[in-house]
Design an enzyme around this catalytic site. Sequence first.
Site, PDB file in Angstrom:
ATOM      1  N   HIS A  25       4.510  -5.161  -0.237  1.00  0.00           N
ATOM      2  CA  HIS A  25       4.794  -4.934   1.176  1.00  0.00           C
ATOM      3  C   HIS A  25       4.028  -5.926   2.049  1.00  0.00           C
ATOM      4  CE1 HIS A  25       6.618  -0.753   0.594  1.00  0.00           C
ATOM      5  NE2 HIS A  25       6.163  -1.094  -0.602  1.00  0.00           N
ATOM      6  N   ASP A 126       6.102  -1.685   8.719  1.00  0.00           N
ATOM      7  CA  ASP A 126       6.679  -1.155   7.490  1.00  0.00           C
ATOM      8  C   ASP A 126       7.072   0.298   7.736  1.00  0.00           C
ATOM      9  OD1 ASP A 126       6.720   0.115   4.738  1.00  0.00           O
ATOM     10  OD2 ASP A 126       6.225  -1.936   4.149  1.00  0.00           O
TER      11      ASP A 126
END
Length: 466
Positions: A25, A126
């Site tokens: 990520h 995110d």
Amino acid sequence: MTGNRKTTPATELAVVMVPFVAQGHLTQLLHLARLIASYNIPIHFITTPGCIHQLQTRHQISADRTRIHFHEFPTPPFVSPPPDPSSHFPTHLQPLFDSSLHLRHPTTTFLLSLSLKVKKVVVIHDVLMSYAVQDVKTLTNAETFVFQPPPAFYQACGIWEKDGDGQFPFPVERELMEKLPSKDRVFSQEFRKLLEVQQSHMGFHVGELYDSSRVIEGEFIEYLEKSEIAGKKKIWAIGPLNPVQISYNGTESTSRHKCLQWLDNQPRNSVMYVSFGTTTTFCDEQIRELALGLERSGQRFIWVVRVADTSDSVGFEERKVELPDEFEERVKGRGLIERLWAPQLEILEHSATGGFMSHCGWNSSMESISMGVPMATWPMHSDQPRNTFFITDIIKIGIVVKNWESRNELVKANVVADAVKRLMASEEGAEMRRRAVKLGGEVKESVAEGGVRCREMDSFISYICS
């Protein structure tokens, strides 16, 4: 390359990136930060000191610091268990994942301060950091965009399952969708609880970003745009975020990573690259079967042999992974073992690399697609089983090594050997490689001036600058 790069005055707009604390990520949003910075927009990257250390050691962010402002916000100390080979999901990282909840207060404080200095604050976070950025909605000059780490196909499948056929036809025949892997046990119970916390703070974002391309997933991106779930929210497919043209900048071949030097001496499309990401740990028995399978295949390979990252390390130190006795001697010259870090993008781009055995994390999948390399799929958790289905059954550039339905079974050496030979030394594999190369070429065209990725990025930048 990107398209229109007009300078944006620093007092007008600032973009704040809030990545999740897992390596894959972090990598995605670092790549995105670099892309947005190329439009001369100030970027602020918020994460923990440990994550900054990971980025520095794996991505050399020193050069980025002139364009990207990195902000380190510490979290309370925590204790993590060692990686558990018996668990498909990286449960040993759960304390790290939970620590991300502590970033809410420092993130809110920083955003409040920044909002007083610029006319507009754009927060890109995110989806797993929705809790941390929930206070953005209290700022009158700020707006948020959710970054979705999985592919559009994964999100589209979720909507299709909830709505049945729904108002809009799904772009895959129902007969094929009956083979779609279940989501059973793709997450641990603890991680599901964290997901529920994040989902309870969704809904106030104005758009969604995907590390994907309309060249790869056009029909599924359109499905998301049409669905009632998307509503009035905008969707941008701004991938691939990873570079698709690697420049060596005149570096002498002797100073390049040993994997690349070794590849320089191998025939074209002859090497299988084997790597299962940063969160996976195999048991000793599975390591043995994988080693014997690679040996029996008779094919050339590079194998990254390491256990998973832990919460307090970046995984560079060598850890003991026991290989079969004399294995390395028997495969010497044909196989290369890398026990630390390997430059994955450069390996996939190398002309000698002809296949990639992977866990099918979307980062790795996009890198393989971008470089035109077919895949041998071995999913572990999260979106990976459905990413495998997308690669093997939708775009047809891969074969299955391990089915998700057989996740609790040991993959025997003969299965590994057969899969490697199918991909590397059969007409079936050659046809997959041709499709992968064609798709990779289309992806490279998409990032060229005027390409679809450039237009998508220009559209997003125009939107946030308006």
